[in-house]
Design a protein around this motif. Sequence first.
Motif, PDB file in Angstrom:
ATOM      1  N   GLY A  18       0.780  -1.233   0.000  1.00  0.00           N
ATOM      2  CA  GLY A  18       0.000   0.000   0.000  1.00  0.00           C
ATOM      3  C   GLY A  18       0.807   1.275   0.000  1.00  0.00           C
ATOM      4  N   LYS A  19       2.132   1.162  -0.024  1.00  0.00           N
ATOM      5  CA  LYS A  19       2.992   2.346   0.001  1.00  0.00           C
ATOM      6  C   LYS A  19       3.570   2.595  -1.395  1.00  0.00           C
ATOM      7  N   ILE A  20       3.490   3.843  -1.854  1.00  0.00           N
ATOM      8  CA  ILE A  20       4.020   4.218  -3.161  1.00  0.00           C
ATOM      9  C   ILE A  20       5.497   4.550  -3.033  1.00  0.00           C
ATOM     10  N   LEU A  21       6.311   3.911  -3.869  1.00  0.00           N
ATOM     11  CA  LEU A  21       7.748   4.189  -3.915  1.00  0.00           C
ATOM     12  C   LEU A  21       8.056   4.908  -5.221  1.00  0.00           C
ATOM     13  N   GLY A  22       8.512   6.117  -5.112  1.00  0.00           N
ATOM     14  CA  GLY A  22       8.983   6.855  -6.276  1.00  0.00           C
ATOM     15  C   GLY A  22      10.476   6.633  -6.429  1.00  0.00           C
ATOM     16  N   LYS A  23      11.176   7.653  -6.857  1.00  0.00           N
ATOM     17  CA  LYS A  23      12.639   7.579  -6.991  1.00  0.00           C
ATOM     18  C   LYS A  23      13.267   7.827  -5.622  1.00  0.00           C
ATOM     19  N   PRO A  24      14.345   7.125  -5.306  1.00  0.00           N
ATOM     20  CA  PRO A  24      14.975   7.339  -3.997  1.00  0.00           C
ATOM     21  C   PRO A  24      15.599   8.726  -3.886  1.00  0.00           C
ATOM     22  N   LYS A  25      15.546   9.280  -2.690  1.00  0.00           N
ATOM     23  CA  LYS A  25      16.114  10.609  -2.429  1.00  0.00           C
ATOM     24  C   LYS A  25      17.635  10.549  -2.298  1.00  0.00           C
ATOM     25  N   ASN A  26      18.123   9.411  -1.808  1.00  0.00           N
ATOM     26  CA  ASN A  26      19.553   9.238  -1.579  1.00  0.00           C
ATOM     27  C   ASN A  26      19.848   7.740  -1.473  1.00  0.00           C
ATOM     28  N   GLU A  27      21.095   7.392  -1.210  1.00  0.00           N
ATOM     29  CA  GLU A  27      21.481   5.988  -1.153  1.00  0.00           C
ATOM     30  C   GLU A  27      20.804   5.246  -0.002  1.00  0.00           C
ATOM     31  N   MET A  28      20.638   5.912   1.133  1.00  0.00           N
ATOM     32  CA  MET A  28      19.946   5.269   2.262  1.00  0.00           C
ATOM     33  C   MET A  28      18.497   4.959   1.916  1.00  0.00           C
ATOM     34  N   ASP A  29      17.857   5.861   1.194  1.00  0.00           N
ATOM     35  CA  ASP A  29      16.477   5.653   0.762  1.00  0.00           C
ATOM     36  C   ASP A  29      16.409   4.490  -0.231  1.00  0.00           C
ATOM     37  N   ALA A  30      17.373   4.417  -1.141  1.00  0.00           N
ATOM     38  CA  ALA A  30      17.420   3.309  -2.101  1.00  0.00           C
ATOM     39  C   ALA A  30      17.574   1.983  -1.368  1.00  0.00           C
ATOM     40  N   GLU A  31      18.463   1.938  -0.387  1.00  0.00           N
ATOM     41  CA  GLU A  31      18.673   0.713   0.396  1.00  0.00           C
ATOM     42  C   GLU A  31      17.382   0.298   1.099  1.00  0.00           C
ATOM     43  N   LYS A  32      16.709   1.253   1.705  1.00  0.00           N
ATOM     44  CA  LYS A  32      15.449   0.974   2.403  1.00  0.00           C
ATOM     45  C   LYS A  32      14.409   0.404   1.428  1.00  0.00           C
ATOM     46  N   MET A  33      14.301   1.006   0.243  1.00  0.00           N
ATOM     47  CA  MET A  33      13.346   0.524  -0.756  1.00  0.00           C
ATOM     48  C   MET A  33      13.661  -0.898  -1.193  1.00  0.00           C
ATOM     49  N   LEU A  34      14.924  -1.146  -1.517  1.00  0.00           N
ATOM     50  CA  LEU A  34      15.308  -2.471  -1.998  1.00  0.00           C
ATOM     51  C   LEU A  34      15.096  -3.534  -0.923  1.00  0.00           C
ATOM     52  N   LYS A  35      15.381  -3.208   0.328  1.00  0.00           N
ATOM     53  CA  LYS A  35      15.131  -4.153   1.417  1.00  0.00           C
ATOM     54  C   LYS A  35      13.641  -4.436   1.565  1.00  0.00           C
ATOM     55  N   SER A  36      12.807  -3.413   1.347  1.00  0.00           N
ATOM     56  CA  SER A  36      11.356  -3.621   1.460  1.00  0.00           C
ATOM     57  C   SER A  36      10.814  -4.499   0.330  1.00  0.00           C
ATOM     58  N   LEU A  37      11.493  -4.500  -0.821  1.00  0.00           N
ATOM     59  CA  LEU A  37      11.060  -5.303  -1.968  1.00  0.00           C
ATOM     60  C   LEU A  37      11.609  -6.728  -1.923  1.00  0.00           C
TER      61      LEU A  37
END
Length: 138
Positions: A18-37
């Motif tokens: 239910g959460k929308i993921l756009g483009k990551p803001k930074n490397e930490m955000d990218a890591e968080k997104m990839l871990k969630s997927l």
Amino acid sequence: ENPKDFVVGADTVVVIDGKILGKPKNEMDAEKMLKSLSGKSHEVITAYTLINLEKNIKITNSVESTVYFKSISDEEIKWYIESGEPMDKAGAYGIQGLGSIFVDKIDGDFFAIMGFPINHFIKTLNNLKIPIESLNKI
């Protein structure tokens, strides 16, 4: 500015839990997104709009696909982020590039996941009797 021309715009988002993921803001955000997927399925939604003001045409459609990720190790995530590829991609991955190694399977339109559902778009044009040659200036 160009009322006689066809104008197309499109964008893609990734949706997980239910959460929308756009483009990551930074490397930490990218890591968080990839871990969630990691190890899960998620939805990829690409929407597009075609406009021609002179012909009074405004079409908006979207295509939804499901992507299934394998479990991703921390080392793989680090390697991928260091490649720079995830930084301009919705959900922090590009299925057409290095990010493809995370994908177990897809249900849906590969090109929509990449960012533009060309087959769906052409079918829409055909249904509206808009000849593809009309789009030469897009």
